[in-house]
Design an enzyme around this catalytic site. Structure first.
Site, PDB file in Angstrom:
ATOM      1  N   HIS A   1      66.599   9.701  86.501  1.00 39.70           N
ATOM      2  CA  HIS A   1      68.060   9.938  85.675  1.00 39.70           C
ATOM      3  C   HIS A   1      68.953  10.731  86.452  1.00 39.70           C
ATOM      4  O   HIS A   1      68.713  11.334  87.298  1.00 39.70           O
ATOM      5  CB  HIS A   1      66.976  10.610  84.623  1.00 39.70           C
ATOM      6  CG  HIS A   1      66.914  11.846  84.601  1.00 39.70           C
ATOM      7  ND1 HIS A   1      67.713  13.507  84.143  1.00 39.70           N
ATOM      8  CD2 HIS A   1      65.661  12.899  84.764  1.00 39.70           C
ATOM      9  CE1 HIS A   1      66.987  14.158  84.497  1.00 39.70           C
ATOM     10  NE2 HIS A   1      66.169  14.179  84.770  1.00 39.70           N
TER      11      HIS A   1
ATOM     12  N   ASP B   1      66.643  18.213  90.001  1.00 46.36           N
ATOM     13  CA  ASP B   1      66.398  17.165  88.225  1.00 46.36           C
ATOM     14  C   ASP B   1      67.623  17.106  88.125  1.00 46.36           C
ATOM     15  O   ASP B   1      68.854  17.270  87.701  1.00 46.36           O
ATOM     16  CB  ASP B   1      65.735  18.370  87.098  1.00 46.36           C
ATOM     17  CG  ASP B   1      65.809  17.630  86.095  1.00 46.36           C
ATOM     18  OD1 ASP B   1      65.354  16.451  86.402  1.00 46.36           O
ATOM     19  OD2 ASP B   1      65.037  17.994  85.240  1.00 46.36           O
TER      20      ASP B   1
ATOM     21  N   GLU C   1      68.076  11.785  79.894  1.00 46.52           N
ATOM     22  CA  GLU C   1      66.962  12.040  79.936  1.00 46.52           C
ATOM     23  C   GLU C   1      67.195  13.489  79.397  1.00 46.52           C
ATOM     24  O   GLU C   1      66.146  13.783  78.314  1.00 46.52           O
ATOM     25  CB  GLU C   1      66.426  12.259  81.036  1.00 46.52           C
ATOM     26  CG  GLU C   1      64.633  11.754  81.083  1.00 46.52           C
ATOM     27  CD  GLU C   1      64.544  13.596  80.846  1.00 46.52           C
ATOM     28  OE1 GLU C   1      63.480  13.851  81.004  1.00 46.52           O
ATOM     29  OE2 GLU C   1      64.774  14.322  81.738  1.00 46.52           O
ATOM     30  N   GLU C   2      68.125  14.610  79.909  1.00 44.25           N
ATOM     31  CA  GLU C   2      67.812  15.383  79.031  1.00 44.25           C
ATOM     32  C   GLU C   2      68.466  16.003  78.131  1.00 44.25           C
ATOM     33  O   GLU C   2      67.326  17.167  77.760  1.00 44.25           O
ATOM     34  CB  GLU C   2      68.919  16.356  80.228  1.00 44.25           C
ATOM     35  CG  GLU C   2      68.576  16.312  82.127  1.00 44.25           C
ATOM     36  CD  GLU C   2      66.941  17.198  82.387  1.00 44.25           C
ATOM     37  OE1 GLU C   2      66.285  17.538  81.432  1.00 44.25           O
ATOM     38  OE2 GLU C   2      66.720  16.816  83.552  1.00 44.25           O
TER      39      GLU C   2
ATOM     40  N   HIS D   1      66.602  23.157  85.147  1.00 40.09           N
ATOM     41  CA  HIS D   1      67.287  23.565  84.680  1.00 40.09           C
ATOM     42  C   HIS D   1      68.425  24.623  84.431  1.00 40.09           C
ATOM     43  O   HIS D   1      68.934  25.621  83.075  1.00 40.09           O
ATOM     44  CB  HIS D   1      66.895  23.543  83.498  1.00 40.09           C
ATOM     45  CG  HIS D   1      66.341  21.602  82.782  1.00 40.09           C
ATOM     46  ND1 HIS D   1      65.498  22.249  81.686  1.00 40.09           N
ATOM     47  CD2 HIS D   1      65.738  21.338  82.960  1.00 40.09           C
ATOM     48  CE1 HIS D   1      65.243  21.353  81.400  1.00 40.09           C
ATOM     49  NE2 HIS D   1      65.645  20.067  82.640  1.00 40.09           N
TER      50      HIS D   1
HETATM   51 ZN   LIG Z   1      64.306  15.589  85.288  1.00 39.19          ZN
END
Ligand SMILES: [Zn+2]
Length: 470
Positions: A274, A286, A320-321, A418
């Site tokens: 993503h 991420d 995606e998040e 995150h």
């Molecule tokens: Zn991710």
């Protein structure tokens, strides 16, 4: 760099590791692994994290990431397109919190950050008493007692294994608290380590539920509130400006690039990651790492003397998040186009070194993937287990597509996940290169194997994007 070719020869010649006759050429495995281990992936990651920066869906950063990815493919002569998709557009605002002074206790600040989909507090903030719960069941048992209160979701996540166990508190807790009349929600950060950094993330607001202000609280401050609550009532003042934008959806796009198959171009292997990230850091682990792995795979595949038998399609999914609209849009577009996916592999597990391959497919799939993954023994990554997948490729399960993912060392992933600390410096170039190598080889093997993997059984649960979130 490890001279993988030497090791690889031994692995390939070992009788138990020999792939089916004529299946995949060992020389190609060694070429692909060596090429990835040269470490282009870390340079790609630097362009994305340091050049583009944070990429929350709907933000200018996400738009810039789409342009960057398109340019990246074009510069290498790889066919690329953008598939438009409307995404949730949530914007962060001012955010702070403090323990309100009371008898014998001075006021002190708390480290908070709003969760995605949080509603704003009134402009001047709100003040309410805190009630602590450790589960959704405990919250439900309190019924109307949480009315007008700030619900603190407490837990004891210690390592990566705790994420699956406690993520439900963040995903479903704020909406559940809202239903019971709570004024706001604080969720202890889902983290395996912390230097007082709050970790944001998605929270689900089902239709008919009015969002309340909801924030992640640093682990240290969750512990502080727990200690204070043991001594008596605690009041917290919360100021959150984060809100859904007006309008709440913004135009964005999935980026889709392709290397056309030489023998069966209509059969497609999806390799996905993503492109969006949370806004606090620069989304290095991420999912910048996954994007770098996908792009490096395409670079290497394009540099091979011949294309793979089937079409290799890179999909950089959007959001995606905080909504996963890119995943759903890709699934629906490909259903409408009658695309024949033969496999999909997702990279969204950070930048740790690879330890194996996970697969969800039909009878015989594990053995087939074991044969494909044999060359990864050179990286200590040939362990094949059931259970591959990922959020962005998960809708394809409803078309019976075999889903795969790399297993990676995630012992530090949730230290930074995150949070503002998800930045380039957390990535070990060697580990990322090894993950990219394992990913690139699996992608090539899936696209070039004479026999596709057996289709996976269709999940018995209804599609997650069609059912109301519980
Ligand atoms: Zn991710």
């Amino acid at each position: 760099m490890i001279p993988v070719a030497a090791l690889l020869t031994l692995v390939i010649l070992a009788p138990e590791a020999t792939p089916p006759a004529g299946a995949l050429a060992p020389v190609e495995a060694s070429r692909i692994l060596d090429e990835a281990l040269r470490g282009e992936s870390i340079r790609i990651l630097a362009e994305l994290t340091d050049g583009v920066g944070p990429r929350l869906a709907g933000s200018p950063g996400a738009d810039a990431a789409v342009r960057w990815a398109v340019d990246w493919f074009r510069a290498r002569g790889i066919t690329v397109r953008v598939d438009p998709v409307m995404v949730t557009h949530w914007v962060r605002g001012e955010e702070r919190a403090e323990v309100v002074a009371s008898k014998g206790r001075r006021s002190q600040p708390l480290a908070v950050t709003a969760l995605g989909m949080s509603a704003p507090t009134p402009p001047g903030g709100m003040t309410a008493e805190v009630v602590e719960v450790r589960s959704l069941e405990e919250l439900a048992a309190l019924g109307a007692k949480v009315k007008g209160r700030i619900v603190l979701f407490q837990h004891d996540m210690k390592d990566a294994s705790g994420y699956g166990k406690f993520a439900g508190l963040r995903l479903r807790g704020p909406a559940a608290a809202a239903r019971q009349g709570a004024a706001a929600a604080l969720v202890r950060s889902l983290s395996s380590a912390t230097l007082r950094t709050p970790h944001t993330g998605a929270t689900l607001i089902p239709e008919g539920v009015k969002a309340i202000p909801a924030a992640a609280l640093s682990v240290e401050d969750a512990e502080l509130l727990h200690r204070l609550l043991a001594r008596g009532p605690v009041t917290v003042r919360l100021v959150l400006g984060g809100r859904l934008a007006d309008p709440p959806l913004a135009p964005s796009a999935n980026v889709v690039a392709e290397i056309r198959g030489s023998e069966k171009p209509e059969e497609v292997v999806v390799i996905g990651a993503h492109l969006d990230s949370w806004d606090l850091g620069t989304g290095a682990i991420d999912d910048g790492a996954g994007v770098a792995m996908v792009l490096d795979t395409m670079r290497i595949a394009a540099s091979m003397p011949r294309p793979p038998r089937r079409t290799l399609r890179a999909v950089l999914f959007m959001n995606e998040e905080n909504g996963a609209e890119g995943a759903v849009a890709y699934h629906e577009t490909s259903l409408a186009a009658g695309t024949r996916h033969v496999a999909a592999i997702e990279a969204d597990a950070g930048a740790g070194r690879p330890t194996g391959v996970e697969v969800t497919s039909g009878e015989g799939g594990l053995e087939a993937v074991r044969a494909m993954a044999a060359p990864l023994a050179a990286l200590g990554a040939s362990d094949v287990k059931a259970g591959g997948g990922g959020v962005d490729i998960s809708p394809l399960a409803y078309a019976g597509v075999p889903l795969l993912s790399l297993a990676q060392d995630n012992s530090h992933y949730f230290d930074w996940h995150h949070s503002a600390a998800d930045t380039f410096d957390k990535v070990d170039p060697r580990a990322l290169a090894e993950a990219a190598a394992a990913f690139a080889w699996m992608a090539w093997a899936l696209a070039d194997s004479p026999v596709p993997l057996p289709p996976a059984p269709i999940p018995s649960t209804p599609p997650w994007w069609k059912r109301a979130a519980p």
